[in-house]
Scaffold this motif. Structure first.
Motif, short mmCIF file in Angstrom:
data_model
loop_
_atom_site.label_atom_id
_atom_site.label_comp_id
_atom_site.label_asym_id
_atom_site.label_seq_id
_atom_site.Cartn_x
_atom_site.Cartn_y
_atom_site.Cartn_z
N GLU A 114 33.19 53.89 36.20
CA GLU A 114 33.30 52.55 35.55
C GLU A 114 33.32 51.50 36.31
N THR A 141 36.32 57.51 34.20
CA THR A 141 36.83 56.39 35.14
C THR A 141 36.11 56.30 36.16
N ASP A 144 35.75 49.88 37.76
CA ASP A 144 36.75 48.92 37.44
C ASP A 144 37.63 48.73 38.85
N TRP A 176 41.14 49.93 38.69
CA TRP A 176 41.26 51.36 38.99
C TRP A 176 41.01 51.83 40.49
N ASP A 182 41.25 60.96 34.00
CA ASP A 182 39.73 61.04 33.12
C ASP A 182 38.69 60.89 33.92
#
Ligand code: DAH
Length: 359
Positions: free
Chosen positions: A334, A331, A336, A339, A328
């Motif tokens: 983000e 992502t 994160d 990740w 995706d």
């Protein structure tokens, strides 16, 4: 020299060469030549001698003093060298040892992919060029042979900024192609550059983001032809995806700034719903390219009768997603940490053609 002095000389010189470090040597110096040292004491005793004997003994003592002082200097240099050798030996580090991969931080897949692009195209003689994110309409469109009413403008979902006092309306660049224009305006051909950077379009879903990255490539010379374009991009695809026999095909396509234009597909298989890059009967589009349009060369003051060349452009997140199996696009932005720990790269794993491009 009297036998007494000869004995003393032997003793003192032996003491000097026996000193095993700088501190010990300094002690010897103080004991012999210091204010209360052996030779100093003897000098003090000279006054009690008869004039003739005093002169003789005085000269002998002076010679002895000079000799011992010289020996101390020599020993000092020797010990200094030995000391340095010892330090060099004890502080030695093996620079060929591999670095322990213990850092917490990770390199983002976009940065890693850009480093890989630079390594591959760098080896082919391309250098890196840059341009601004906020562009003039002329650089983003006009100079690239996209006139005001051209449908390509609508397709680009452009972010327009407020109109300037001089009536010009800046845009967030919708592609990295304007760097071609800036480079051709500023550098005399032959030219070989890639331009990685941020691009912007008003579009957002699983495969589109309002900000993403592209890399542009440009090669201009007197004899550059479509064969060079094909060789360069086939080589790139195989190096980047690390598949030596990767099928690559060129499909005729249209971009206003090239003629002829093409899209490049690479071989893949989608057996069992899983995408695999390599021979497999299916095709996947990864980039656009073509021979730079004569009008574009002329717009940059380059004589199209003499110079020609090729250009290409591709999405960096897209090729990163394909290579590293990232499903995706959203992502990527983000931030994160989980990740990044999963998809990121060790900071010291700098990609190179010899050291390897992928992890
Ligand atoms: N600028 C194009 C885009 O954003 C990509 C591209 C296609 C660049 C063909 C080129 C080219 O240099 O020759 O979709």
């Amino acid at each position: 020299m009297s036998d007494d002095l000869k004995g003393l000389r032997r003793e003192l010189l032996a003491g000097v060469s026996a000193a095993s470090d700088l501190a010990g040597l300094e002690q010897v110096r103080v004991d012999v030549l210091g204010r209360k040292g052996r030779i100093t004491d003897l000098m003090k005793g000279l006054g009690a001698l008869a004039p003739e004997a005093r002169r003789e003994q005085g000269q002998a003592l002076n010679r002895l003093k000079d000799e011992v002082a010289g020996a101390i200097e020599g020993r000092k240099a020797e010990l200094g060298r030995a000391e340095l050798d010892r330090r060099l030996a004890s502080e030695r580090i093996d620079v060929t040892l591999p670095v322990r991969p213990e850092t917490e931080g990770r390199i983002h897949p976009v940065s890693q992919t850009i480093d890989e692009l630079v390594a591959i195209f760098g080896a082919m003689g391309f250098s890196v060029a840059e341009g601004p994110d906020i562009e003039d309409d002329w650089y983003n469109f006009g100079a690239l042979n996209i006139p005001p009413e051209h449908p390509a403008r609508q397709e680009m979902d452009t972010f327009y900024l407020d109109t300037e006092v001089d009536g010009r309306r800046p845009v967030l660049r919708t592609h990295t192609s304007p760097v071609q224009i800036r480079t051709m305006q500023n550098v005399k051909p032959p030219i070989r550059i890639i331009a990685p950077g941020r691009t912007y379009r008003s579009d957002s879903d699983a495969t589109h983001s309002p900000m993403f990255h592209q890399v542009e490539g440009l090669a201009i010379g007197e004899k550059i032809h479509m064969g060079h374009l094909k060789g360069c991009l086939i080589e790139f695809c195989r190096a980047f995806f690390d598949v030596a026999d990767l099928p690559v095909r060129f499909r005729a396509s249209y971009f206003p700034f090239v003629e002829p234009g093409a899209e490049v597909d690479i071989g893949c298989s989608r057996a069992g719903g899983e995408l695999k890059i390599g021979a497999g009967g299916d095709w996947l589009e990864i980039l656009g390219c073509g021979m730079v349009h004569p009008k574009v060369l002329a717009n940059c003051g380059i004589d199209p009768e003499r110079w020609q060349g090729f250009a290409f452009g591709m999405g960096i997140e897209r090729i990163a997603m394909l290579k590293y199996g990232i499903p995706d696009l959203r992502t990527f932005y983000e931030s994160d940490m989980r990740w990044l720990r999963h998809y990121g790269f060790a900071p010291l794993d700098v990609p190179s053609l010899t050291g390897g491009l992928a992890r």
